[in-house]
Scaffold this active site. Structure first.
Site, PDB file in Angstrom:
ATOM      1  N   HIS A 121       0.814  -1.218   0.000  1.00 39.93           N
ATOM      2  CA  HIS A 121       0.000   0.000   0.000  1.00 39.93           C
ATOM      3  C   HIS A 121       0.851   1.273   0.000  1.00 39.93           C
ATOM      4  O   HIS A 121       0.343   2.362   0.250  1.00 39.93           O
ATOM      5  CB  HIS A 121      -0.952   0.009   1.202  1.00 39.93           C
ATOM      6  CG  HIS A 121      -1.994  -1.063   1.109  1.00 39.93           C
ATOM      7  ND1 HIS A 121      -2.677  -1.534   2.210  1.00 39.93           N
ATOM      8  CD2 HIS A 121      -2.469  -1.765   0.056  1.00 39.93           C
ATOM      9  CE1 HIS A 121      -3.533  -2.482   1.826  1.00 39.93           C
ATOM     10  NE2 HIS A 121      -3.412  -2.647   0.531  1.00 39.93           N
ATOM     11  N   CYS A 154       7.132  19.334  -7.381  1.00 41.60           N
ATOM     12  CA  CYS A 154       8.436  18.691  -7.541  1.00 41.60           C
ATOM     13  C   CYS A 154       9.508  19.729  -7.861  1.00 41.60           C
ATOM     14  O   CYS A 154       9.306  20.585  -8.721  1.00 41.60           O
ATOM     15  CB  CYS A 154       8.311  17.679  -8.682  1.00 41.60           C
ATOM     16  SG  CYS A 154       9.849  16.888  -9.153  1.00 41.60           S
ATOM     17  N   ASN A 220      -3.681 -12.938  15.282  1.00 39.91           N
ATOM     18  CA  ASN A 220      -4.526 -11.739  15.261  1.00 39.91           C
ATOM     19  C   ASN A 220      -5.408 -11.753  16.511  1.00 39.91           C
ATOM     20  O   ASN A 220      -5.734 -12.820  17.036  1.00 39.91           O
ATOM     21  CB  ASN A 220      -5.405 -11.747  13.993  1.00 39.91           C
ATOM     22  CG  ASN A 220      -5.941 -10.368  13.653  1.00 39.91           C
ATOM     23  OD1 ASN A 220      -5.198  -9.383  13.669  1.00 39.91           O
ATOM     24  ND2 ASN A 220      -7.213 -10.288  13.354  1.00 39.91           N
ATOM     25  N   ASP A 237      -1.694 -11.202  21.192  1.00 39.97           N
ATOM     26  CA  ASP A 237      -1.085  -9.896  20.999  1.00 39.97           C
ATOM     27  C   ASP A 237       0.212 -10.103  20.209  1.00 39.97           C
ATOM     28  O   ASP A 237       1.084 -10.865  20.631  1.00 39.97           O
ATOM     29  CB  ASP A 237      -0.786  -9.305  22.391  1.00 39.97           C
ATOM     30  CG  ASP A 237      -0.175  -7.912  22.308  1.00 39.97           C
ATOM     31  OD1 ASP A 237       0.527  -7.616  21.315  1.00 39.97           O
ATOM     32  OD2 ASP A 237      -0.391  -7.132  23.253  1.00 39.97           O
TER      33      ASP A 237
HETATM   34 ZN    ZN Z   1       8.877  15.672 -10.948  1.00 42.33          ZN
END
Ligand code: ZN
Length: 252
Positions: A121, A154, A220, A237
């Protein structure tokens, strides 16, 4: 904790040629980071739609202002790796853990010394330029936003910067996902740690391992969607379980 079951997971790790661990929010909560989906999780306070890719595209300035507020709220305290991160780093350093996959974006595995976790992620410690794909540290960018420079841009190409995390509505990074899938298919032992295993792709990665006769071990606090397919299913835990497991594996 069931010491016999713990010892047999340690045996399975010793006998395995490939061990994969995947971590979810339960590993971060022990470091003081609130869960996203639980009863008093982050999404009870913030609107997930505000962090959708379409919101970023239509109004990146406002997106960043809210993002900074949320990040300060969530990560504002003294956030450090905990015993679960450290146990995984120890297993990796001793050669017992081939691949570490994480759903978390807090960078705490690297802070604990893990070499190259697959961050399916993304990583909130970084930003990415939406034009040239260069990546930068997030902290100076947060300061820019607080100073009113929104959206932040940027320094190489003036493109708009985006947090280097997967926003709602965004595709997962293809290479990382392929690496995670391949490692999961090859895993003799798959440790699913602190994840409810409900969100894709976290839900399907352990399934790849089980489908190929890998041993699935779940740790879990609550039962997960894959608990009935796990050979070991610990309600524990993670900051107690993982150090105990690492000790068993390493000290014999
Ligand atoms: Zn850039």
């Amino acid at each position: 904790m069931d010491r016999n079951a713990l010892a047999s997971v340690a045996d399975a790790i010793h006998g395995a040629s490939s061990v994969v661990a995947m971590t979810g929010a339960g590993v971060s909560t022990a470091s003081g980071i609130p869960d996203f989906r639980s009863e008093d999780g982050i999404w009870t306070k913030y609107d997930p739609n505000d962090f959708h890719i379409s919101r970023f595209r239509s109004d990146p300035g406002e997106f960043w202002r809210e993002r900074v507020e949320m990040v300060e709220d969530v990560f504002g305290g003294d956030v450090r790796p905990n015993a679960a991160h450290e146990a995984l780093t120890a297993l990796e350093a001793e050669g017992y853990l081939e691949t570490l996959i994480t759903q978390n974006v807090d960078g705490l595995h690297q802070a604990a010394g893990s070499e190259d976790p697959i961050e399916i992620h993304g990583n909130g410690q970084r930003v990415v330029c939406t034009d040239c794909d260069r990546r930068f540290e997030v902290d100076p960018v947060m300061e820019q936003v607080k100073g009113g420079e929104t959206p932040p841009t940027c320094k190489h190409c003036d493109g708009i910067l985006k947090p280097d995390v997967i926003l709602f509505g965004e595709q997962l990074p293809k290479n990382d996902l392929l690496r995670a899938q391949k490692a999961s298919k090859d895993a003799d032992v798959f440790l699913a740690i602190g994840s409810s295993l409900t969100v894709e792709p976290a839900a399907s990665l352990p399934r790849y391992a089980v489908d190929r006769d890998g041993t699935l071990c779940i740790v879990n606090l609550d039962p997960t969607d894959l608990s009935d397919r796990a050979e070991y299913d610990f309600r524990a835990d993670v900051t107690e379980f993982l150090p105990a497991l690492a000790e068993h594996v390493i000290d014999r």
